[in-house]
Enzyme design. Structure first.
Site, PDB file in Angstrom:
ATOM      1  N   GLY A   1     -16.464   1.308 -14.969  1.00 59.38           N
ATOM      2  CA  GLY A   1     -15.132   0.730 -14.815  1.00 59.38           C
ATOM      3  C   GLY A   1     -14.963  -0.238 -13.662  1.00 59.38           C
ATOM      4  CB  THR A   2     -16.541  -2.016 -11.289  1.00 59.79           C
ATOM      5  OG1 THR A   2     -16.518  -3.218 -10.507  1.00 59.79           O
ATOM      6  CG2 THR A   2     -17.982  -1.649 -11.568  1.00 59.79           C
TER       7      THR A   2
ATOM      8  CG  HIS B   1     -13.509  -2.129  -1.583  1.00 60.85           C
ATOM      9  ND1 HIS B   1     -13.431  -2.621  -2.868  1.00 60.85           N
ATOM     10  CD2 HIS B   1     -14.606  -2.727  -1.031  1.00 60.85           C
ATOM     11  CE1 HIS B   1     -14.423  -3.474  -3.086  1.00 60.85           C
ATOM     12  NE2 HIS B   1     -15.156  -3.548  -1.994  1.00 60.85           N
TER      13      HIS B   1
ATOM     14  CE1 TYR C   1      -3.961  -1.776  -0.578  1.00 58.76           C
ATOM     15  CE2 TYR C   1      -3.067  -3.275   1.072  1.00 58.76           C
ATOM     16  CZ  TYR C   1      -3.974  -2.992   0.069  1.00 58.76           C
ATOM     17  OH  TYR C   1      -4.897  -3.942  -0.307  1.00 58.76           O
TER      18      TYR C   1
ATOM     19  NE  ARG D   1      -0.527  -0.237  -6.172  1.00 58.94           N
ATOM     20  CZ  ARG D   1       0.635  -0.937  -6.262  1.00 58.94           C
ATOM     21  NH1 ARG D   1       0.947  -1.871  -5.402  1.00 58.94           N
ATOM     22  NH2 ARG D   1       1.492  -0.683  -7.230  1.00 58.94           N
TER      23      ARG D   1
ATOM     24  CD  GLN E   1     -16.195  -2.181  -6.692  1.00 59.45           C
ATOM     25  OE1 GLN E   1     -15.745  -3.293  -6.484  1.00 59.45           O
ATOM     26  NE2 GLN E   1     -16.785  -1.878  -7.823  1.00 59.45           N
ATOM     27  CG  ASN E   2     -11.591   3.133  -7.787  1.00 57.73           C
ATOM     28  OD1 ASN E   2     -11.717   1.921  -7.925  1.00 57.73           O
ATOM     29  ND2 ASN E   2     -11.797   3.990  -8.770  1.00 57.73           N
ATOM     30  CB  VAL E   3      -8.126   2.460  -1.813  1.00 53.01           C
ATOM     31  CG1 VAL E   3      -8.999   1.296  -1.352  1.00 53.01           C
ATOM     32  CG2 VAL E   3      -6.994   1.949  -2.706  1.00 53.01           C
TER      33      VAL E   3
HETATM   34  P1  OAD Z   1     -11.163  -4.838 -11.761  1.00 58.44           P
HETATM   35  O1  OAD Z   1      -9.696  -4.788 -12.066  1.00 58.44           O
HETATM   36  O2  OAD Z   1     -11.747  -6.121 -11.311  1.00 58.44           O
HETATM   37  O3  OAD Z   1     -11.981  -4.386 -13.046  1.00 58.44           O
HETATM   38  C1  OAD Z   1     -11.587  -3.244 -13.760  1.00 58.44           C
HETATM   39  C2  OAD Z   1     -12.668  -2.925 -14.781  1.00 58.44           C
HETATM   40  O4  OAD Z   1     -12.283  -1.714 -15.409  1.00 58.44           O
HETATM   41  C3  OAD Z   1     -12.834  -3.987 -15.872  1.00 58.44           C
HETATM   42  O5  OAD Z   1     -14.217  -4.249 -16.072  1.00 58.44           O
HETATM   43  C4  OAD Z   1     -12.214  -3.323 -17.094  1.00 58.44           C
HETATM   44  O6  OAD Z   1     -12.839  -3.711 -18.320  1.00 58.44           O
HETATM   45  C5  OAD Z   1     -12.474  -1.853 -16.797  1.00 58.44           C
HETATM   46  N1  OAD Z   1     -11.554  -0.919 -17.474  1.00 58.44           N
HETATM   47  C6  OAD Z   1     -10.279  -1.091 -17.867  1.00 58.44           C
HETATM   48  N2  OAD Z   1      -9.810   0.031 -18.437  1.00 58.44           N
HETATM   49  C7  OAD Z   1     -10.818   0.938 -18.402  1.00 58.44           C
HETATM   50  C8  OAD Z   1     -10.960   2.299 -18.832  1.00 58.44           C
HETATM   51  N3  OAD Z   1      -9.970   2.962 -19.418  1.00 58.44           N
HETATM   52  N4  OAD Z   1     -12.141   2.902 -18.624  1.00 58.44           N
HETATM   53  C9  OAD Z   1     -13.176   2.246 -18.018  1.00 58.44           C
HETATM   54  N5  OAD Z   1     -13.103   0.976 -17.600  1.00 58.44           N
HETATM   55  C10 OAD Z   1     -11.937   0.330 -17.784  1.00 58.44           C
HETATM   56  O7  OAD Z   1     -11.438  -3.651 -10.718  1.00 58.44           O
HETATM   57  P2  OAD Z   1     -12.697  -3.461  -9.735  1.00 58.44           P
HETATM   58  O8  OAD Z   1     -13.934  -3.984 -10.357  1.00 58.44           O
HETATM   59  O9  OAD Z   1     -12.666  -2.049  -9.290  1.00 58.44           O
HETATM   60  O10 OAD Z   1     -10.689  -4.458  -3.758  1.00 58.44           O
HETATM   61  O11 OAD Z   1     -12.265  -4.396  -8.538  1.00 58.44           O
HETATM   62  C11 OAD Z   1     -13.059  -4.465  -7.399  1.00 58.44           C
HETATM   63  C12 OAD Z   1     -12.216  -4.682  -6.178  1.00 58.44           C
HETATM   64  O12 OAD Z   1     -11.342  -5.801  -6.388  1.00 58.44           O
HETATM   65  C13 OAD Z   1     -11.245  -3.566  -5.868  1.00 58.44           C
HETATM   66  O13 OAD Z   1     -11.846  -2.522  -5.147  1.00 58.44           O
HETATM   67  C14 OAD Z   1     -10.180  -4.233  -5.078  1.00 58.44           C
HETATM   68  C15 OAD Z   1     -10.052  -5.503  -5.857  1.00 58.44           C
HETATM   69  O14 OAD Z   1      -9.628  -6.612  -5.176  1.00 58.44           O
HETATM   70  C16 OAD Z   1      -9.837  -4.539  -2.715  1.00 58.44           C
HETATM   71  O15 OAD Z   1      -8.634  -4.588  -2.826  1.00 58.44           O
HETATM   72  C17 OAD Z   1     -10.514  -4.576  -1.400  1.00 58.44           C
END
Ligand code: OAD
Length: 231
Positions: free
Chosen positions: A175-176, A108, A57, A60, A90-92
């Site tokens: 973007g999740t 998160h 972290y 990060r 969900q972003n830190v």
């Molecule tokens: P992910 O890495 O799982 O997913 C990222 C998403 O962003 C995917 O659906 C990609 O297609 C999309 N993406 C990539 N580039 C992009 C762009 N330029 N514009 C828009 N979207 C784009 O990330 P999260 O879903 O945020 O938790 O992950 C959820 C949680 O998993 C996080 O908060 C973290 C992780 O483990 C903890 O660490 C507690």
């Protein structure tokens, strides 16, 4: 006639910060390919090797110091002129706040804060992106840890987030991967009939009934802004 603004509730994930240079987690080359997630982001991992987790972290936080909010973060702030915008992230990272968004709920945790290992309510800010924590960091007698919700831990901000989702007049997901629960379930709390938009270049887990904008966050937000301002 009432001048009450519609409530725009926006749920963001790592993808909104990708164009700011912050790595996502599950994309090719994402963080979980470089670091075993259960080592650096789980309660067990923290118990096994807290120094590694602190270091992860700290790194990060340095990366965050080198990043700037992008146009997608900025548009969300600008939409506050027309909507009561609530961001659930969900972003830190702190890119929503740095773009000017005034209501941001972090599901998160937050990179720029630390909290006591023995008291989740004892939270302190970290001053500067080069600030570090380690297993030796002690504040007022408390050993401190990153203010991050690890896997295997409860998500205390989920309930307030569900209340916001239930009040939305428009709900947007950006973007999740929708791979992590309970965050991925937020959309289920949106009232029937409320429009839901999902901006992502790879919207593989798109919930039924949502309008998908298959685009990056900056392109997709520019399009969504046009759609919303036409309403
Ligand atoms: P992910 O890495 O799982 O997913 C990222 C998403 O962003 C995917 O659906 C990609 O297609 C999309 N993406 C990539 N580039 C992009 C762009 N330029 N514009 C828009 N979207 C784009 O990330 P999260 O879903 O945020 O938790 O992950 C959820 C949680 O998993 C996080 O908060 C973290 C992780 O483990 C903890 O660490 C507690």
């Amino acid at each position: 006639m009432t001048d009450k603004k519609p409530k725009l509730v926006v749920s963001t994930g790592a993808g909104i910060s990708a164009e700011s240079g912050i790595s996502t987690f599950r994309d090719a080359g994402g963080l979980w390919e470089q670091y075993p997630v259960m080592d650096v982001a789980s309660a067990d991992g923290f118990e096994r090797n807290p120094a590694l987790v602190h270091r992860f972290y700290n790194e990060r936080r340095v990366a965050l110091g080198n990043a700037r909010p992008n146009r997608a973060h900025e548009i969300l702030h600008e939409l506050e002129k027309y909507f009561d915008v609530y961001v659930i992230t969900q972003n830190v990272d702190d890119l929503h706040e740095r773009a000017g968004s005034t209501r941001v709920l972090h599901l998160h945790g937050e990179l720029m804060k630390m909290r006591a290992v023995d008291d989740p309510g004892f939270i302190r800010p970290l001053e500067g992106y080069d600030a570090t924590t380690s297993p030796d960091t002690v504040v007022e007698g408390h050993h401190m840890r990153p203010h991050i919700v690890f896997f295997q831990e409860a998500v205390p901000m989920f309930e307030p987030a569900t209340e916001l989702a239930a009040q939305a007049d428009i709900f947007v997901i950006i973007g999740t991967s929708l791979a992590v629960y309970p965050a991925a379930a937020l959309v289920r709390y949106v009232r029937p009939g409320v429009p839901v938009y999902y901006i992502d270049p790879h919207p593989d887990n798109a919930p039924a009934g949502v309008t998908v904008i298959k685009a990056t966050a900056t392109e997709g937000m520019a399009e969504l802004e046009r759609i919303l301002l036409k309403r």
